[in-house]
Enzyme design. Structure first.
Site, PDB file in Angstrom:
ATOM      1  N   ASP A  31      10.979  16.022   8.836  1.00 25.58           N
ATOM      2  CA  ASP A  31      11.573  15.529   7.898  1.00 25.58           C
ATOM      3  C   ASP A  31      11.605  14.327   8.425  1.00 25.58           C
ATOM      4  O   ASP A  31      11.802  13.084   8.475  1.00 25.58           O
ATOM      5  CB  ASP A  31      13.213  16.229   7.954  1.00 25.58           C
ATOM      6  N   GLU A  33      10.068  12.666  10.681  1.00 24.32           N
ATOM      7  CA  GLU A  33       9.204  12.172  10.532  1.00 24.32           C
ATOM      8  C   GLU A  33       9.600  11.111   9.248  1.00 24.32           C
ATOM      9  O   GLU A  33       8.585   9.867   9.031  1.00 24.32           O
ATOM     10  CB  GLU A  33       7.229  12.338  10.967  1.00 24.32           C
ATOM     11  N   TYR A  34       9.607  11.774   8.291  1.00 23.95           N
ATOM     12  CA  TYR A  34       9.536  11.081   6.790  1.00 23.95           C
ATOM     13  C   TYR A  34      10.679  10.393   7.075  1.00 23.95           C
ATOM     14  O   TYR A  34      10.371   8.464   6.097  1.00 23.95           O
ATOM     15  CB  TYR A  34      10.202  12.725   5.488  1.00 23.95           C
ATOM     16  N   SER A  80      13.237  22.838 -31.373  1.00 24.12           N
ATOM     17  CA  SER A  80      14.072  23.517 -31.283  1.00 24.12           C
ATOM     18  C   SER A  80      12.850  24.506 -31.300  1.00 24.12           C
ATOM     19  O   SER A  80      11.784  24.387 -31.976  1.00 24.12           O
ATOM     20  CB  SER A  80      14.825  24.162 -31.473  1.00 24.12           C
ATOM     21  N   LEU A  81      12.503  26.097 -30.834  1.00 22.73           N
ATOM     22  CA  LEU A  81      11.509  27.433 -31.408  1.00 22.73           C
ATOM     23  C   LEU A  81      12.628  28.508 -31.521  1.00 22.73           C
ATOM     24  O   LEU A  81      13.860  28.287 -31.391  1.00 22.73           O
ATOM     25  CB  LEU A  81      11.210  27.514 -29.985  1.00 22.73           C
ATOM     26  N   GLU A 111       4.543  31.287 -21.150  1.00 23.68           N
ATOM     27  CA  GLU A 111       5.458  30.168 -19.969  1.00 23.68           C
ATOM     28  C   GLU A 111       6.591  30.929 -20.150  1.00 23.68           C
ATOM     29  O   GLU A 111       7.524  31.925 -21.080  1.00 23.68           O
ATOM     30  CB  GLU A 111       5.431  28.878 -20.292  1.00 23.68           C
ATOM     31  N   LYS A 113      10.720  31.024 -20.677  1.00 28.03           N
ATOM     32  CA  LYS A 113      11.620  29.900 -21.225  1.00 28.03           C
ATOM     33  C   LYS A 113      12.736  29.247 -20.355  1.00 28.03           C
ATOM     34  O   LYS A 113      13.544  30.719 -19.797  1.00 28.03           O
ATOM     35  CB  LYS A 113      11.730  30.434 -22.389  1.00 28.03           C
ATOM     36  N   ASP A 115      15.659  27.739 -17.816  1.00 28.12           N
ATOM     37  CA  ASP A 115      17.035  27.974 -19.296  1.00 28.12           C
ATOM     38  C   ASP A 115      17.768  26.537 -18.658  1.00 28.12           C
ATOM     39  O   ASP A 115      18.801  26.579 -17.966  1.00 28.12           O
ATOM     40  CB  ASP A 115      17.688  28.922 -18.333  1.00 28.12           C
ATOM     41  N   ARG A 134      17.899  15.108 -24.991  1.00 27.31           N
ATOM     42  CA  ARG A 134      17.200  16.036 -26.726  1.00 27.31           C
ATOM     43  C   ARG A 134      18.238  15.356 -27.470  1.00 27.31           C
ATOM     44  O   ARG A 134      17.657  14.792 -28.356  1.00 27.31           O
ATOM     45  CB  ARG A 134      17.480  17.272 -26.425  1.00 27.31           C
ATOM     46  N   GLU A 171      11.876  20.683 -18.934  1.00 29.48           N
ATOM     47  CA  GLU A 171      13.568  20.786 -18.867  1.00 29.48           C
ATOM     48  C   GLU A 171      13.446  20.887 -17.554  1.00 29.48           C
ATOM     49  O   GLU A 171      13.340  20.779 -16.550  1.00 29.48           O
ATOM     50  CB  GLU A 171      13.434  22.609 -18.428  1.00 29.48           C
ATOM     51  N   TYR A 223       6.652  21.422 -19.736  1.00 28.80           N
ATOM     52  CA  TYR A 223       5.780  22.394 -20.891  1.00 28.80           C
ATOM     53  C   TYR A 223       5.440  22.247 -22.334  1.00 28.80           C
ATOM     54  O   TYR A 223       4.963  22.454 -23.298  1.00 28.80           O
ATOM     55  CB  TYR A 223       7.204  23.419 -21.330  1.00 28.80           C
ATOM     56  N   LYS A 287       2.909  30.852 -26.822  1.00 28.92           N
ATOM     57  CA  LYS A 287       1.920  29.166 -27.860  1.00 28.92           C
ATOM     58  C   LYS A 287       0.713  29.575 -27.990  1.00 28.92           C
ATOM     59  O   LYS A 287      -0.170  30.341 -27.351  1.00 28.92           O
ATOM     60  CB  LYS A 287       2.642  28.119 -27.018  1.00 28.92           C
ATOM     61  N   LYS A 311      13.512  35.965 -26.300  1.00 28.44           N
ATOM     62  CA  LYS A 311      14.391  35.994 -25.487  1.00 28.44           C
ATOM     63  C   LYS A 311      14.347  37.709 -24.568  1.00 28.44           C
ATOM     64  O   LYS A 311      14.292  38.117 -24.883  1.00 28.44           O
ATOM     65  CB  LYS A 311      15.279  35.917 -26.917  1.00 28.44           C
ATOM     66  N   CYS A 409      48.018  51.946  -0.760  1.00 27.30           N
ATOM     67  CA  CYS A 409      46.906  52.089  -0.563  1.00 27.30           C
ATOM     68  C   CYS A 409      46.934  53.156  -1.952  1.00 27.30           C
ATOM     69  O   CYS A 409      48.084  54.098  -1.785  1.00 27.30           O
ATOM     70  CB  CYS A 409      46.543  53.822   0.126  1.00 27.30           C
ATOM     71  N   CYS A 412      46.364  56.783  -1.610  1.00 30.79           N
ATOM     72  CA  CYS A 412      46.384  58.033  -0.445  1.00 30.79           C
ATOM     73  C   CYS A 412      48.317  57.348  -0.239  1.00 30.79           C
ATOM     74  O   CYS A 412      48.925  58.474   0.769  1.00 30.79           O
ATOM     75  CB  CYS A 412      45.910  58.265   0.753  1.00 30.79           C
ATOM     76  N   CYS A 427      42.753  50.118   3.449  1.00 25.56           N
ATOM     77  CA  CYS A 427      43.728  51.400   3.388  1.00 25.56           C
ATOM     78  C   CYS A 427      43.476  51.656   5.022  1.00 25.56           C
ATOM     79  O   CYS A 427      42.504  52.123   5.335  1.00 25.56           O
ATOM     80  CB  CYS A 427      43.305  52.738   2.414  1.00 25.56           C
ATOM     81  N   CYS A 433      42.614  59.751   3.412  1.00 24.50           N
ATOM     82  CA  CYS A 433      43.046  59.541   1.851  1.00 24.50           C
ATOM     83  C   CYS A 433      41.498  59.978   1.049  1.00 24.50           C
ATOM     84  O   CYS A 433      40.184  59.592   1.336  1.00 24.50           O
ATOM     85  CB  CYS A 433      42.701  57.815   2.135  1.00 24.50           C
TER      86      CYS A 433
HETATM   87  S1  IVH Z   1       8.074  24.238 -26.097  1.00 24.61           S
HETATM   88  C1  IVH Z   1       8.657  21.649 -30.253  1.00 24.61           C
HETATM   89  N1  IVH Z   1       8.261  25.784 -23.619  1.00 24.61           N
HETATM   90  O1  IVH Z   1      14.078  25.648 -25.543  1.00 24.61           O
HETATM   91  C2  IVH Z   1       9.181  22.442 -29.191  1.00 24.61           C
HETATM   92  N2  IVH Z   1      10.266  24.861 -25.008  1.00 24.61           N
HETATM   93  O2  IVH Z   1      14.706  26.531 -28.386  1.00 24.61           O
HETATM   94  C3  IVH Z   1       8.318  22.546 -28.099  1.00 24.61           C
HETATM   95  N3  IVH Z   1      12.329  25.466 -22.890  1.00 24.61           N
HETATM   96  O3  IVH Z   1      14.542  22.259 -26.164  1.00 24.61           O
HETATM   97  C4  IVH Z   1       9.386  23.634 -26.954  1.00 24.61           C
HETATM   98  N4  IVH Z   1      11.540  26.508 -21.649  1.00 24.61           N
HETATM   99  O4  IVH Z   1      13.976  23.489 -23.885  1.00 24.61           O
HETATM  100  C5  IVH Z   1       8.710  24.891 -24.798  1.00 24.61           C
HETATM  101  N5  IVH Z   1       8.527  26.730 -21.816  1.00 24.61           N
HETATM  102  C6  IVH Z   1       8.693  26.053 -22.677  1.00 24.61           C
HETATM  103  C7  IVH Z   1      10.470  25.801 -22.685  1.00 24.61           C
HETATM  104  C8  IVH Z   1      10.495  25.500 -23.597  1.00 24.61           C
HETATM  105  C9  IVH Z   1      12.031  25.908 -21.921  1.00 24.61           C
HETATM  106  C10 IVH Z   1      13.568  24.996 -24.437  1.00 24.61           C
HETATM  107  C11 IVH Z   1      13.446  23.928 -24.230  1.00 24.61           C
HETATM  108  C12 IVH Z   1      13.661  23.478 -26.250  1.00 24.61           C
HETATM  109  C13 IVH Z   1      13.869  25.136 -26.780  1.00 24.61           C
HETATM  110  C14 IVH Z   1      13.427  25.268 -27.184  1.00 24.61           C
END
Ligand code: IVH
Length: 672
Positions: A31, A33-34, A80-81, A111, A113, A115, A134, A171, A223, A287, A311, A409, A412, A427, A433
């Site tokens: 650290d 040095e950085y 979205s998915l 992959e 997902k 959060d 988004r 993400e 992703y 995918k 999910k 308590c 008891c 207690c 007890c």
């Molecule tokens: S692919 C066309 N890959 O999930 C949509 N999404 O419900 C391409 N998310 O808005 C999304 N991990 O925020 C993709 N490995 C992953 C993901 C991912 C999390 C989220 C992303 C998206 C939401 C869709």
């Protein structure tokens, strides 16, 4: 060397170290040095402001606050998915893809997902120029300044062949360990804690003052690619590798699988590892791997046909807190427990959650009647994360534990006390007890202690309430006649219990010491004591000074151990347990530090996967301390392969070679 070329060298070097540290997780520099390089660049830039560039790492600290975020119209909408919750829905997705492409089996890129929050990052000529949230999918907020402060987002793409224009989707999130640290900092300055990493990430990314974002441990994973002028490879998987080569962090857990079996296998694998991942995920994403096939399948309304999110059961849910009860633990600690309106969370129906202690109740301001967010992750005890403030009934008041139990308590009625250095109330009834007696018995019988199968909570309640059993020694006096009084207990299960009790007589010294339930003596201290002293009599004879010589035993623990054995009542129970005519509990006494004749001296171990309790270092240390060797790879010469969660190719190889594969518990048993 000119100032310009020195600045350029420094930028490149600092970003190289940033990447090693934040993207590859392999620090290359101390650290200090950085920091030295960083300060040198800062000084150069302030001396020659014309040398400051957009991709300079010094720009990651955050510029002046904005009055408001600008709007960004997404050139490619952020969709979205669709979600799958049940296996059948995943199967239907696979079927639709196969039918759409008219093939028998599909290769999928899979992959986690994440959060967190979706963002898009735009690069021109390899330079990060804009980033946005988004929003509604068509228009998002311009959070470029904040994203610049995210340490693992490349400000400039790595490599010779960078596209003219590139738009990457991914993400933003906060790693769990950073989240814990962040909340500890918040606590230290009496600021409000964040409910979960996702909320913390959202709050941090949408700060108008980028200097605040810069102080938050945000982190990015790519992703998808929305647009590129670069010749795209043939598969999503190759595309992700391309992104990684340009310097983007991508999920380590990503994989390529075949067919529905492959998808479900991945779901199960990641589901099992969920608790050990560095970040929160709420599922996995499947995918279709070939990009040409993705294009053929296309989109349906606002989601792709070629991908789906499978999910996991949610780990958080909202419910109502009906009442607070106070439980008495083995050492008398009083724990407030929330009784909840039943709610399905983390894959099970939850009706109770721990509230820990008064401090926790105050910190979260939890009151009876509140609507609360409950979290249950993996096998951990459900917890109340936060209160939903808007839905609080107007009549509610602060919950005061002491007042609620009338300062005594709840089981008891003994006096309760709060030691100066502790947050918990206790207690003072000790084994007078019944609640403490019950807990002590359950601990004694637990799997890692005397391992008496079938002696669960209900049975212990009955045994104690009917005064059939007061102390662990009484267990060994039980017979069929005594158990017959327990009514519902069928003869068969009574016989099984007696057999389990009989079986537990033959144990190890470490298990026995652990089973006694001495305060602050967990499994590993019990093991250290057993190994250090070799016999129970040697432990009993040790004064505090002698106890302090045991690795990891400090003054508090030494005092607790010495105090426990100084208690005539405890000594009487131990004597009864050991008496061949009464308890008949026995073990093989070893010599102190039985290095030479240890069963594992000279044996070779290989560790793979994550063990539930021991770190790899600790496991190595324990094995080495008894004369065993730890090797890095599996061969015919390996004596034991110790496998934990997510064990990989080493486990496979061990199985192929027919070697002994053991888990952590078996390892620990070997070591004692
Ligand atoms: S692919 C066309 N890959 O999930 C949509 N999404 O419900 C391409 N998310 O808005 C999304 N991990 O925020 C993709 N490995 C992953 C993901 C991912 C999390 C989220 C992303 C998206 C939401 C869709």
């Amino acid at each position: 060397m000119s100032a310009a070329s020195r600045a350029s060298d420094l930028r490149a070097e600092i970003e190289r170290h940033n990447r090693a540290y934040y993207v590859l997780d392999q620090p290359t520099l101390p650290d200090a040095e950085y920091d030295r390089l960083f300060k040198e660049l800062q000084a150069l830039e302030s001396e020659h402001p014309e040398l400051l560039t957009m991709d300079s790492p010094t720009q990651r600290v955050g510029g002046a606050p904005l009055p408001a975020f600008g709007q960004v119209a997404h050139r490619v909408p952020m969709l979205s998915l669709n979600n799958a919750f049940a296996e059948e829905e995943a199967a239907a997705f696979d079927r639709r893809c196969r039918e759409g492409l008219d093939v028998a089996e599909i290769e999928y890129a899979v992959e986690p997902k994440f959060d967190g929050l979706a963002v898009t990052l735009i690069y021109e000529n390899g330079l990060f120029v804009q980033g946005a949230t988004r929003g509604d999918g068509n228009t998002g907020e311009d959070v470029t300044q904040n994203l610049r402060t995210v340490k693992n987002i490349p400000l400039r793409l790595v490599g010779e062949e960078v596209p003219l224009r590139l738009e990457v989707r991914g993400e933003v999130l906060i790693l769990r360990r950073d989240f814990e640290r962040l909340n500890a900092q918040q606590r230290a300055v009496a600021a409000k804690e964040f409910v979960n990493p996702r909320n913390a990430a959202a709050g941090s990314l949408r700060q108008l003052d980028p200097r605040i974002s810069a102080q938050r441990p945000l982190c990015f994973f790519a992703y998808a690619v929305a647009e590129t002028t670069h010749q795209a490879p043939a598969s999503h998987d190759a595309l992700m590798s391309q992104l990684a080569a340009w310097g983007f962090p991508v999920a380590r857990e990503r994989d390529v699988v075949h067919g529905l079996t492959g998808l479900l296998g991945y779901y199960a694998r990641i589901g099992a590892a969920r608790g050990q991942l560095p970040y929160d995920i709420d599922g996995v994403v499947y995918k279709v791997n070939r990009l040409a096939d993705q294009e053929r399948l296309g989109f349906i309304s606002r989601a792709p046909r070629f991908a789906i999110a499978h999910k996991f059961p949610a780990q958080e849910a909202t419910t109502r807190l009906l009442a607070i009860e106070v439980q008495v633990g083995r050492t008398g600690a009083l724990t407030p427990v929330a009784r909840l309106e039943p709610v399905f969370v983390g894959g099970v129906t939850v009706t109770n959650a721990t509230l820990h202690n008064q401090d926790e109740i105050d910190r979260k301001d939890v009151r009876i009647g509140d609507t609360v967010i409950v979290r249950r992750a993996g096998d951990v005890i459900p917890e109340i994360v936060a209160v939903v403030p808007d839905s609080r009934p107007p009549s509610s008041g602060r919950y005061d534990l002491l007042e609620a139990i009338g300062h005594a308590c709840p089981v008891c009625r003994s006096k309760v006390e709060r030691l100066d250095d502790e947050v918990v109330l206790r207690c003072t009834g000790g084994l007078y007890c019944p609640a403490q007696r019950k807990r002590a018995l359950l601990h004694f019988a637990s799997r890692r202690a005397m391992d008496i199968e079938g002696l669960g909570e209900k049975l212990v309640d009955q045994l104690v309430d009917q005064r059939l059993v007061d102390t662990p020694a009484d267990l060994y006096r039980l017979d069929l006649a005594a158990l017959a009084n327990l009514g519902r207990m069928a003869e068969k299960s009574a016989a099984n219990l007696l057999e389990a009790i009989r079986h537990s007589r033959s144990t190890t010294l470490a298990r026995f010491v652990f089973a006694l339930g001495i305060r602050n003596v967990g499994e590993s201290t019990a093991r250290d004591l057993a190994r250090h002293f070799g016999s129970l009599d040697a432990i009993l004879g040790a004064d505090e000074e002698a106890l302090l010589r045991v690795a990891d035993v400090g003054p508090v623990v030494a005092k607790a151990i010495h105090g426990f054995f100084a208690e005539p009542h405890n000594m009487a129970i131990i004597a009864q347990l050991r008496d061949p005519q009464l308890g008949g509990v026995h073990w093989r006494e070893g010599e102190a530090l039985p290095m030479a004749n240890s069963t594992i001296a000279g044996k070779t171990f290989v560790l793979t996967g994550t063990l539930p309790n021991l770190t790899r270092e600790r496991a190595k240390e324990l094995i080495a301390s008894l004369g065993g060797k730890v090797a890095g790879s599996v061969s015919r010469k390996t004596d034991y392969v110790v496998a934990g969660a997510e064990a990989g190719s080493k486990l496979e190889k061990a199985q192929q070679l027919g070697l002994s594969v053991i888990n952590e518990t078996q390892l620990l048993d070997l070591l004692t």
